[in-house]
Design a protein around this motif. Structure first.
Motif, PDB file in Angstrom:
ATOM      1  N   ASN A   9     -15.159   1.665 -14.642  1.00 45.51           N
ATOM      2  CA  ASN A   9     -13.925   1.884 -15.285  1.00 45.51           C
ATOM      3  C   ASN A   9     -13.860   2.848 -16.036  1.00 45.51           C
ATOM      4  N   LEU A  10     -12.994   3.782 -15.570  1.00 50.58           N
ATOM      5  CA  LEU A  10     -13.038   5.106 -16.447  1.00 50.58           C
ATOM      6  C   LEU A  10     -12.044   5.285 -17.351  1.00 50.58           C
ATOM      7  N   GLU A  11     -11.139   4.290 -17.904  1.00 46.09           N
ATOM      8  CA  GLU A  11     -10.187   4.333 -18.683  1.00 46.09           C
ATOM      9  C   GLU A  11     -10.432   5.035 -19.798  1.00 46.09           C
ATOM     10  N   LYS A  47     -11.879  12.907 -11.242  1.00 41.95           N
ATOM     11  CA  LYS A  47     -13.292  12.413 -11.063  1.00 41.95           C
ATOM     12  C   LYS A  47     -12.908  11.333  -9.787  1.00 41.95           C
ATOM     13  N   VAL A  48     -12.074  10.505  -9.655  1.00 43.96           N
ATOM     14  CA  VAL A  48     -11.955   9.509  -8.636  1.00 43.96           C
ATOM     15  C   VAL A  48     -11.813  10.303  -7.554  1.00 43.96           C
ATOM     16  N   LEU A  49     -10.893  11.282  -7.676  1.00 45.16           N
ATOM     17  CA  LEU A  49     -10.661  12.171  -6.183  1.00 45.16           C
ATOM     18  C   LEU A  49     -11.986  12.688  -5.523  1.00 45.16           C
ATOM     19  N   LYS A  50     -12.643  13.373  -6.556  1.00 42.09           N
ATOM     20  CA  LYS A  50     -13.795  14.098  -6.102  1.00 42.09           C
ATOM     21  C   LYS A  50     -14.702  12.929  -5.423  1.00 42.09           C
ATOM     22  N   ASN A  51     -14.946  11.652  -5.986  1.00 40.57           N
ATOM     23  CA  ASN A  51     -15.981  10.851  -5.589  1.00 40.57           C
ATOM     24  C   ASN A  51     -15.471  10.419  -4.079  1.00 40.57           C
ATOM     25  N   CYS A  52     -14.300  10.114  -3.819  1.00 39.57           N
ATOM     26  CA  CYS A  52     -13.432   9.659  -2.581  1.00 39.57           C
ATOM     27  C   CYS A  52     -13.944  10.814  -1.752  1.00 39.57           C
ATOM     28  N   LEU A  53     -13.752  11.798  -1.899  1.00 39.64           N
ATOM     29  CA  LEU A  53     -13.782  12.916  -0.735  1.00 39.64           C
ATOM     30  C   LEU A  53     -14.965  12.971  -0.097  1.00 39.64           C
ATOM     31  N   ALA A  54     -16.113  12.430  -0.732  1.00 41.31           N
ATOM     32  CA  ALA A  54     -17.499  12.227  -0.236  1.00 41.31           C
ATOM     33  C   ALA A  54     -17.691  11.038   0.596  1.00 41.31           C
ATOM     34  N   ALA A  55     -16.415  10.312   0.824  1.00 42.86           N
ATOM     35  CA  ALA A  55     -16.820   8.957   1.531  1.00 42.86           C
ATOM     36  C   ALA A  55     -16.390   9.360   3.216  1.00 42.86           C
ATOM     37  N   PRO A  56     -17.572   8.856   4.228  1.00 40.22           N
ATOM     38  CA  PRO A  56     -17.243   8.859   5.398  1.00 40.22           C
ATOM     39  C   PRO A  56     -16.297   8.297   6.132  1.00 40.22           C
ATOM     40  N   HIS A  57     -15.606   8.778   7.163  1.00 41.93           N
ATOM     41  CA  HIS A  57     -14.464   8.233   7.772  1.00 41.93           C
ATOM     42  C   HIS A  57     -13.258   8.152   7.239  1.00 41.93           C
ATOM     43  N   LEU A  58     -13.183   9.124   6.041  1.00 43.10           N
ATOM     44  CA  LEU A  58     -12.006   9.411   5.280  1.00 43.10           C
ATOM     45  C   LEU A  58     -10.955  10.225   5.981  1.00 43.10           C
TER      46      LEU A  58
END
Length: 340
Positions: free
Chosen positions: A288-290, A93-104
């Motif tokens: 927090n997704l813990e 879930k965290v990775l999929k969210n991050c992949l949408a970030a501009p300038h990454l």
């Protein structure tokens, strides 16, 4: 997650002239302009007091941080470093969210599941994307694995994230803008502070950020579990005294506090009066997704002696370095009000 500019005294325009009038009218105009100037000075002082900044930081006018006025900010990218241990479902879930970030530019996953390679199912679940995701398998499970100066990092900016923290893309983008203005500091979403309880003895504490006196809202650390910082600090961290690394390894804790010491000590070298290790950006949406993790591993902060151990870390680090370098700040950057 940088716009400081020295404020100069306001001056009258060079073409300002008093109108040519008779002597009585000159005195009247002079009185008028004197009163007007007085009101301008009072207004300027009032505005300055409204935006009170930590005097030691000398980082003026954070209100200029506006996403709509970024013509002077060069286009650049950042690298995400994300360390994980037995939390594949929330990691996804965290990775999929991050992949949408501009300038990454790239994501480096520090894989602490020793002896167990990333599953093809996990990799395939990321779907089609243009951002490289590198899984760096480690030979030992250490909190300090993520603080290596990886050769694969080709950007100045690093965004470090815990594998159970989901930060919204707008928050990531805004914090990156803030970091571009404060490149020597940690810019992130989780503030903490040290409190001197007796001469040379410190406690590690959370930060009360509810409305109240500004002194009650100060922080001296920004934790790196959700923060931008310059990649140079990875090398600086690696080159720290062995006693510091041994302290982190022994307690399996406090690498984020140690990084704040590293940054603070570096700032003491490049700024005569030093400045706070970090800039706190108040997030609009951070979760927090813990509780959603499928495994039984719980974060270190669940330990009953967590705060006690981190207080001990602060005191031990102070002894190792022979100084308390952390400085308090009350700067809070927000996407709407900028400074609170």
């Amino acid at each position: 997650m940088k716009i400081p500019a020295e404020q100069e005294a306001q001056k009258l325009p060079n073409n300002f002239r008093l109108c040519r009038c008779s002597a009585p009218r000159n005195r009247g105009w002079l009185a008028f302009w004197s009163v007007l100037l007085l009101f301008s000075v009072v207004a300027a002082i009032t505005a300055f007091q409204h935006f009170h900044y930590d005097s030691k930081q000398k980082q003026e006018d954070l209100t200029n941080i506006k996403t709509e006025h970024l013509t002077n900010i060069k286009t650049e990218e950042f690298t995400i470093i994300l360390q994980t241990y037995k939390r594949d479902n929330i990691l996804l879930k965290v990775l999929k969210n991050c992949l949408a970030a501009p300038h990454l530019q790239k994501i480096i996953v520090v894989w602490n599941n020793i002896g167990v390679a990333p599953s093809q199912k996990l990799i395939d679940s990321l779907g089609q994307h243009s951002i490289p995701v590198l899984f760096m398998e480690q030979t030992r499970n250490s909190l300090q694995n993520r603080l290596q100066p990886f050769a694969e990092i080709h950007t100045e900016a690093v965004l470090m994230l815990d594998d159970d923290v989901l930060v919204s893309v707008p928050d990531i983008s805004f914090a990156f803008i803030v970091w571009q203005q404060f490149r020597d500091q940690i810019v992130g979403f989780v503030p903490r502070k040290h409190v001197e309880i007796s001469p040379g003895v410190y406690n590690y504490e959370d930060v009360g950020l509810t409305p109240g006196q500004r002194g009650e809202r100060k922080y001296s650390m920004v934790l790196i579990g959700a923060a931008f910082f310059h990649r140079r600090y990875l090398k600086l961290y690696r080159d720290q005294p062995k006693a510091m690394h041994d302290l982190v390894e022994a307690g399996h804790n406090c690498e984020d506090i140690a990084m704040n010491f590293v940054v603070s000590l570096h700032l003491r070298e490049i700024w005569a009066d030093g400045r706070s290790a970090g800039i706190y950006v108040k997030p609009m949406d951070m979760r927090n997704l813990e509780m959603q993790a499928s495994g039984d591993f719980k974060g270190l902060w669940h330990r009953s002696d967590h705060f006690k151990q981190r207080s001990e870390c602060i005191n031990q680090l102070t002894k190792i370095y022979g100084v308390m370098p952390l400085q308090l700040s009350d700067i809070i950057v927000n996407q709407y009000s900028r400074v609170k």
